[in-house]
Design a protein around this motif. Structure first.
Motif, PDB file in Angstrom:
ATOM      1  N   ASP A 120      -7.834  -0.880   9.525  1.00  0.00           N
ATOM      2  CA  ASP A 120      -8.685  -0.374   8.446  1.00  0.00           C
ATOM      3  C   ASP A 120      -8.043  -0.587   7.074  1.00  0.00           C
ATOM      4  OD1 ASP A 120     -10.861   0.294   9.922  1.00  0.00           O
ATOM      5  OD2 ASP A 120     -10.213   2.363  10.307  1.00  0.00           O
ATOM      6  N   LEU A 121      -6.725  -0.416   7.038  1.00  0.00           N
ATOM      7  CA  LEU A 121      -6.008  -0.667   5.769  1.00  0.00           C
ATOM      8  C   LEU A 121      -6.275  -2.091   5.302  1.00  0.00           C
ATOM      9  CD1 LEU A 121      -2.252   0.450   5.809  1.00  0.00           C
ATOM     10  CD2 LEU A 121      -4.046   1.200   4.238  1.00  0.00           C
ATOM     11  N   GLU A 122      -6.177  -3.005   6.260  1.00  0.00           N
ATOM     12  CA  GLU A 122      -6.321  -4.433   5.965  1.00  0.00           C
ATOM     13  C   GLU A 122      -7.724  -4.774   5.478  1.00  0.00           C
ATOM     14  OE1 GLU A 122      -4.822  -6.772   9.280  1.00  0.00           O
ATOM     15  OE2 GLU A 122      -5.627  -8.610   8.398  1.00  0.00           O
ATOM     16  N   LYS A 123      -8.713  -3.939   5.877  1.00  0.00           N
ATOM     17  CA  LYS A 123     -10.110  -4.214   5.508  1.00  0.00           C
ATOM     18  C   LYS A 123     -10.469  -3.676   4.119  1.00  0.00           C
ATOM     19  CE  LYS A 123     -12.030  -3.934  10.142  1.00  0.00           C
ATOM     20  NZ  LYS A 123     -12.281  -2.714  10.896  1.00  0.00           N
ATOM     21  N   THR A 124      -9.510  -3.041   3.427  1.00  0.00           N
ATOM     22  CA  THR A 124      -9.787  -2.476   2.095  1.00  0.00           C
ATOM     23  C   THR A 124     -10.392  -3.537   1.175  1.00  0.00           C
ATOM     24  OG1 THR A 124      -7.884  -1.020   2.332  1.00  0.00           O
ATOM     25  CG2 THR A 124      -8.724  -1.334   0.092  1.00  0.00           C
ATOM     26  N   TYR A 125     -11.464  -3.151   0.473  1.00  0.00           N
ATOM     27  CA  TYR A 125     -12.088  -4.073  -0.476  1.00  0.00           C
ATOM     28  C   TYR A 125     -11.300  -4.016  -1.785  1.00  0.00           C
ATOM     29  CZ  TYR A 125     -15.804  -6.612  -2.867  1.00  0.00           C
ATOM     30  OH  TYR A 125     -16.514  -7.552  -3.559  1.00  0.00           O
ATOM     31  N   PRO A 126     -10.704  -5.133  -2.218  1.00  0.00           N
ATOM     32  CA  PRO A 126      -9.855  -5.082  -3.416  1.00  0.00           C
ATOM     33  C   PRO A 126     -10.637  -4.662  -4.665  1.00  0.00           C
ATOM     34  CG  PRO A 126      -9.591  -7.169  -2.242  1.00  0.00           C
ATOM     35  CD  PRO A 126     -10.781  -6.484  -1.631  1.00  0.00           C
ATOM     36  N   ALA A 127     -10.076  -3.708  -5.409  1.00  0.00           N
ATOM     37  CA  ALA A 127     -10.692  -3.233  -6.659  1.00  0.00           C
ATOM     38  C   ALA A 127     -10.538  -4.294  -7.749  1.00  0.00           C
ATOM     39  CB  ALA A 127     -10.009  -1.937  -7.084  1.00  0.00           C
ATOM     40  N   ALA A 128     -11.179  -4.053  -8.889  1.00  0.00           N
ATOM     41  CA  ALA A 128     -11.173  -5.035  -9.989  1.00  0.00           C
ATOM     42  C   ALA A 128      -9.741  -5.367 -10.435  1.00  0.00           C
ATOM     43  CB  ALA A 128     -11.987  -4.498 -11.167  1.00  0.00           C
ATOM     44  N   THR A 129      -8.927  -4.339 -10.634  1.00  0.00           N
ATOM     45  CA  THR A 129      -7.563  -4.567 -11.129  1.00  0.00           C
ATOM     46  C   THR A 129      -6.712  -5.292 -10.086  1.00  0.00           C
ATOM     47  OG1 THR A 129      -7.739  -2.623 -12.523  1.00  0.00           O
ATOM     48  CG2 THR A 129      -5.501  -3.379 -12.040  1.00  0.00           C
ATOM     49  N   THR A 130      -6.887  -4.937  -8.812  1.00  0.00           N
ATOM     50  CA  THR A 130      -6.150  -5.598  -7.722  1.00  0.00           C
ATOM     51  C   THR A 130      -6.500  -7.086  -7.703  1.00  0.00           C
ATOM     52  OG1 THR A 130      -6.442  -3.540  -6.506  1.00  0.00           O
ATOM     53  CG2 THR A 130      -5.616  -5.431  -5.251  1.00  0.00           C
ATOM     54  N   THR A 131      -7.807  -7.366  -7.817  1.00  0.00           N
ATOM     55  CA  THR A 131      -8.284  -8.751  -7.796  1.00  0.00           C
ATOM     56  C   THR A 131      -7.740  -9.528  -9.000  1.00  0.00           C
ATOM     57  OG1 THR A 131     -10.314  -7.940  -6.786  1.00  0.00           O
ATOM     58  CG2 THR A 131     -10.387 -10.178  -7.659  1.00  0.00           C
ATOM     59  N   ALA A 132      -7.813  -8.902 -10.187  1.00  0.00           N
ATOM     60  CA  ALA A 132      -7.359  -9.585 -11.401  1.00  0.00           C
ATOM     61  C   ALA A 132      -5.858  -9.876 -11.331  1.00  0.00           C
ATOM     62  CB  ALA A 132      -7.673  -8.728 -12.626  1.00  0.00           C
ATOM     63  N   TYR A 133      -5.107  -8.883 -10.914  1.00  0.00           N
ATOM     64  CA  TYR A 133      -3.646  -9.008 -10.881  1.00  0.00           C
ATOM     65  C   TYR A 133      -3.203 -10.089  -9.882  1.00  0.00           C
ATOM     66  CZ  TYR A 133       1.225  -7.159 -10.807  1.00  0.00           C
ATOM     67  OH  TYR A 133       2.579  -6.998 -10.881  1.00  0.00           O
TER      68      TYR A 133
END
Ligand SMILES: Cc1ncc(C[n+]2csc(CCO)c2C)c(N)n1
Length: 226
Positions: free
Chosen positions: A101-114
């Motif tokens: 489930d951890l691995e399935k986390t949908y990356p947030a905007a900041t995570t994606t940008a970084y």
């Protein structure tokens, strides 16, 4: 060694890094008052961040021009996948979240940008861009861990103690030092024009680190929920 490149970098990023210590999320980790839901948000986002980040270490190994550098990157990759992400899996278990489930986390905007920024500059440039991209992450968490470890009770806190212990540990100090040494090795004899490019990568990733703490504090995902 006198006047190494990372001393120059430190003087540039110091105001950003001291702001981490003043950030409510980081302060909460240190005094143990951090809201568990905020921590859970950080945990999930950080897990998918670390998956992308691991690609950078793999890329560093692939781009390495000598066996020693290749081996250092392989060690950093192993340390992230096994030591650091194990910490996340252990915390997740306390929240009844499975590794899947951890691995399935949908990356947030900041995570994606970084992560996109780091992967972009690392793929475009040579090995020195990879080292500059990973430096602030490994070094700043060790810096924060060691600063928080000075707070009485932080290492022994029943919930956040493991976090402070891990990031201030000798193992994580060694991983951060590997990155610092790699950066100085790459910067040796480089012209100022190229050093300025690397400095900008370290400043930007340091700013992204601050945004990542903010993202966790505010439990941010994307501006519109689907
Ligand atoms: C947003 C974010 N930035 C930095 C780290 C810390 N970190 C990333 S890789 C590495 C080296 C060894 O695994 C360390 C310490 C993190 N977890 N999350």
């Amino acid at each position: 060694m006198t006047n190494v490149f990372t001393d120059r970098l430190w003087s540039k990023v110091e105001p950003i890094w001291t702001a981490y210590l003043e950030h409510p999320f980081v302060k909460g980790l240190g005094d143990g008052t951090l809201d568990k839901e905020k921590f859970k948000h950080w945990l999930k986002q950080d897990y998918v961040y670390l998956i992308e980040y691991s690609r950078l270490f793999a890329l560093g190994s692939a781009k390495a021009e000598d066996l020693e550098t290749m081996t250092t990157f392989a060690g950093l990759l192993h340390g992230t996948l096994h030591m650091e992400m194990d910490l996340h899996r252990q915390y997740a278990a306390k929240f009844n979240i499975t590794p899947e489930d951890l691995e399935k986390t949908y990356p947030a905007a900041t995570t994606t940008a970084y992560t996109s920024y780091m992967l972009n500059v690392s793929q475009r440039g040579g090995i020195e861009n990879v080292v500059a991209s990973v430096l602030a992450c490994a070094w700043s968490y060790n810096y924060i861990g060691k600063e928080l470890a000075k707070i009485p009770g932080a290492l022994e806190h029943e919930f956040y103690g493991d976090w402070v212990t891990t990031y201030s540990s000798e193992e994580f100090t060694a991983l951060a030092n590997d990155c610092i040494q790699l950066m100085n090795k790459m910067a040796d004899d480089m012209p100022e024009r190229d050093l300025a490019v690397l400095e900008d990568i370290v400043v930007k990733t340091s700013l992204y680190e601050y945004m990542f703490w903010d993202m966790a504090e505010n439990k941010e995902e994307w501006p519109i929920k689907l």
